[in-house]
Design a protein around this motif. Structure first.
Motif, mmCIF file in Angstrom:
data_model
loop_
_atom_site.group_PDB
_atom_site.id
_atom_site.type_symbol
_atom_site.label_atom_id
_atom_site.label_comp_id
_atom_site.label_asym_id
_atom_site.label_seq_id
_atom_site.Cartn_x
_atom_site.Cartn_y
_atom_site.Cartn_z
ATOM 1 N N ALA A 126 0.827 -1.200 0.000
ATOM 2 C CA ALA A 126 0.000 0.000 0.000
ATOM 3 C C ALA A 126 0.866 1.256 0.000
ATOM 4 O O ALA A 126 0.585 2.217 -0.735
ATOM 5 C CB ALA A 126 -0.924 -0.008 1.215
ATOM 6 N N LEU A 127 1.917 1.254 0.822
ATOM 7 C CA LEU A 127 2.797 2.418 0.862
ATOM 8 C C LEU A 127 3.486 2.635 -0.484
ATOM 9 O O LEU A 127 3.577 3.773 -0.969
ATOM 10 C CB LEU A 127 3.839 2.245 1.971
ATOM 11 C CG LEU A 127 4.883 3.353 2.085
ATOM 12 C CD1 LEU A 127 4.224 4.715 2.291
ATOM 13 C CD2 LEU A 127 5.856 3.056 3.219
ATOM 14 N N LEU A 128 3.946 1.564 -1.091
ATOM 15 C CA LEU A 128 4.621 1.690 -2.390
ATOM 16 C C LEU A 128 3.665 2.232 -3.461
ATOM 17 O O LEU A 128 4.057 3.048 -4.300
ATOM 18 C CB LEU A 128 5.198 0.337 -2.817
ATOM 19 C CG LEU A 128 6.380 -0.161 -1.979
ATOM 20 C CD1 LEU A 128 6.725 -1.607 -2.345
ATOM 21 C CD2 LEU A 128 7.596 0.732 -2.176
ATOM 22 N N GLU A 129 2.414 1.750 -3.413
ATOM 23 C CA GLU A 129 1.429 2.243 -4.384
ATOM 24 C C GLU A 129 1.157 3.733 -4.171
ATOM 25 O O GLU A 129 1.030 4.511 -5.128
ATOM 26 C CB GLU A 129 0.135 1.441 -4.266
ATOM 27 C CG GLU A 129 0.245 -0.015 -4.691
ATOM 28 C CD GLU A 129 0.365 -0.181 -6.200
ATOM 29 O OE1 GLU A 129 0.218 0.820 -6.934
ATOM 30 O OE2 GLU A 129 0.602 -1.308 -6.652
ATOM 31 N N LEU A 130 1.055 4.165 -2.911
ATOM 32 C CA LEU A 130 0.841 5.582 -2.634
ATOM 33 C C LEU A 130 2.035 6.410 -3.083
ATOM 34 O O LEU A 130 1.872 7.492 -3.671
ATOM 35 C CB LEU A 130 0.589 5.789 -1.140
ATOM 36 C CG LEU A 130 -0.801 5.424 -0.622
ATOM 37 C CD1 LEU A 130 -0.860 5.593 0.891
ATOM 38 C CD2 LEU A 130 -1.877 6.278 -1.295
ATOM 39 N N GLN A 131 3.222 5.940 -2.793
ATOM 40 C CA GLN A 131 4.425 6.669 -3.198
ATOM 41 C C GLN A 131 4.470 6.840 -4.711
ATOM 42 O O GLN A 131 4.873 7.893 -5.216
ATOM 43 C CB GLN A 131 5.665 5.936 -2.702
ATOM 44 C CG GLN A 131 5.880 6.045 -1.204
ATOM 45 C CD GLN A 131 7.081 5.242 -0.745
ATOM 46 O OE1 GLN A 131 7.345 4.150 -1.246
ATOM 47 N NE2 GLN A 131 7.820 5.789 0.205
ATOM 48 N N ARG A 132 4.046 5.812 -5.427
ATOM 49 C CA ARG A 132 4.095 5.865 -6.891
ATOM 50 C C ARG A 132 3.146 6.922 -7.441
ATOM 51 O O ARG A 132 3.405 7.534 -8.482
ATOM 52 C CB ARG A 132 3.731 4.486 -7.458
ATOM 53 C CG ARG A 132 3.916 4.360 -8.960
ATOM 54 C CD ARG A 132 3.970 2.902 -9.362
ATOM 55 N NE ARG A 132 2.702 2.229 -9.169
ATOM 56 C CZ ARG A 132 1.724 2.217 -10.057
ATOM 57 N NH1 ARG A 132 1.848 2.889 -11.192
ATOM 58 N NH2 ARG A 132 0.619 1.546 -9.827
ATOM 59 N N ARG A 133 2.050 7.186 -6.703
ATOM 60 C CA ARG A 133 1.047 8.122 -7.202
ATOM 61 C C ARG A 133 1.228 9.548 -6.693
ATOM 62 O O ARG A 133 0.631 10.468 -7.236
ATOM 63 C CB ARG A 133 -0.354 7.613 -6.838
ATOM 64 C CG ARG A 133 -0.785 6.416 -7.691
ATOM 65 C CD ARG A 133 -1.903 5.650 -7.009
ATOM 66 N NE ARG A 133 -2.362 4.532 -7.821
ATOM 67 C CZ ARG A 133 -1.716 3.378 -7.924
ATOM 68 N NH1 ARG A 133 -0.573 3.193 -7.280
ATOM 69 N NH2 ARG A 133 -2.190 2.396 -8.680
#
Length: 399
Positions: free
Chosen positions: A139-146
């Protein structure tokens, strides 16, 4: 309701706490959460953090009253400065949410849509975002990507001081949890559990049944370590049968809940001996009892976790058992079994007022036996109160 108890000493009165806990209702819980949200948004301002994104873990129910299921689907409470927070939940989980339109806006997301894009839009313009410590890495990686060039930090670095200072509702819940758990400890110390020739696993299961019968919503753990297994602080109860001359460590706790609200935890440890006390054990236990008493008597809002840990550790070390005290003296407790503040040598910060935490020194002689005494305590300005009232004296159960 915010620290309006007559005194923290009233928390050690089971009858008074039972009356107070029975009076808790939706209005009380909602009022407590409203104050927490106001404090949190004020903290964002002074800490120069633009947004909180709270997912799995206790921060979310502490603010919203909703506990997310540990699913791969994203649930997140997005808190920004001065705006009504938004609770983003999977559509299939939305019926579980107790809505409170004055505290947060509910935003269900449909299968096939991108919840991370929704969260990133809610936090648009943020230069710094604090996220739950237990948020899944994916979830954190997905948020960082966006979100691009955004500084991410741990939400606990912000919220720990707020969550550490328990409000009145939390103190009542913790005290009630402790007293219900105490009732099972009293049954144990009173000889109501048959120990001889019963397995650790059987005793663990009986403790668990009694905790639920006493009024806890669920059991978190029921550790039973007998004989040489009592020297393992986190021993997994197994097939070993308790024999005459065995010290037996019982460490157990569960969750107390009211009206479907998020529950608060209990945790107690008592060590008993079946029949004959083995050579050397009474001396070990006497040292441990003094150490635990010294730590509890030293509690105040101003003492650091390090210094409180040392109050117990120095007694044990001076008695020659220092190398056998192999864990910290305690941990915070609340919505989580273990949370800040930690009573440990690496915590230089003051415990602070209205903190709830364990005091649980132990001495463990590998291959022989061990013992631990644990109580949940609350810090006042100048003194502490112990929530658990079950006897701490060495109890010998008749064989």
């Amino acid at each position: 309701m915010n620290h309006a108890l007559p005194s923290i000493d009233s928390l050690a009165n089971p009858n008074e706490v039972a009356i107070l806990s029975a009076s808790l209702d939706e209005v009380a819980f909602r009022g407590a959460r409203a104050v927490r949200l106001e404090q949190t948004q004020r903290l964002l301002e002074v800490s120069d953090v633009d947004a909180l994104v709270l997912s799995l873990g206790a921060d979310l129910p502490w603010l919203s009253g909703y506990e997310a299921m540990p699913l791969e689907r994203l649930t997140a409470l997005v808190v920004t400065r001065g705006e009504l927070p938004t609770l983003v939940v999977p559509e299939i989980e939305a019926p579980r949410v107790r809505r409170d339109d004055e505290l947060f806006r509910l935003l269900p997301w449909h299968e096939g849509t991108d919840p991370y894009a929704v969260v990133s839009r809610l936090a648009a313009g943020a230069r710094s975002i604090a996220v739950s410590d237990r948020m899944w890495a994916r979830a954190l990686l997905e948020l960082q990507r966006r979100t691009g060039d955004v500084r991410y930090l741990s939400a606990s670095s912000l919220l720990a001081p707020l969550r550490g200072a328990k409000d009145e509702v939390e103190l009542i819940m913790l005290a009630r949890a402790a007293h219900l758990t105490d009732s099972v400890a009293a049954e144990l110390l009173g000889g109501e559990l048959e120990l001889r020739d019963r397995s650790e696993k059987q005793l663990s299961e009986e403790i668990s049944r009694r905790l639920v019968a006493a009024g806890l919503a669920k059991v978190n753990f029921a550790i039973v370590g007998s004989g040489p297994n009592s020297a393992g602080p986190h021993h997994e109860p197994g097939p070993r049968l308790v024999q005459v001359g065995d010290p037996v460590v019982f460490d157990f706790g569960g969750v107390y809940s009211v009206g479907g609200e998020p529950g608060y935890c209990s945790d107690i440890t008592r060590t008993v001996v079946l029949g004959e006390v083995p050579d050397g054990f009474k001396n070990l236990y006497d040292v441990l009892e003094v150490a635990q008493n010294c730590a509890r008597e030293a509690i105040s809002s101003e003492i650091s976790g390090r210094d409180l840990d040392n109050e117990a550790r120095k007694v044990i070390t001076e008695a020659g058992f220092g190398e056998y005290f192999i864990h910290r003296t305690g941990h915070g407790i609340g919505l989580e079994e273990h949370e800040e503040p930690y009573v440990a040598s690496d915590n230089p910060l003051a415990i602070g007022p209205f903190a709830a935490f364990s005091v649980e020194p132990g001495i463990y002689l590998p291959g022989r036996f061990g013992a631990r005494i644990e109580d949940i305590c609350v810090s006042g300005e100048h003194h502490g109160v112990t929530l658990n009232l079950a006897s701490r004296r060495l109890t010998v159960i008749e064989a």
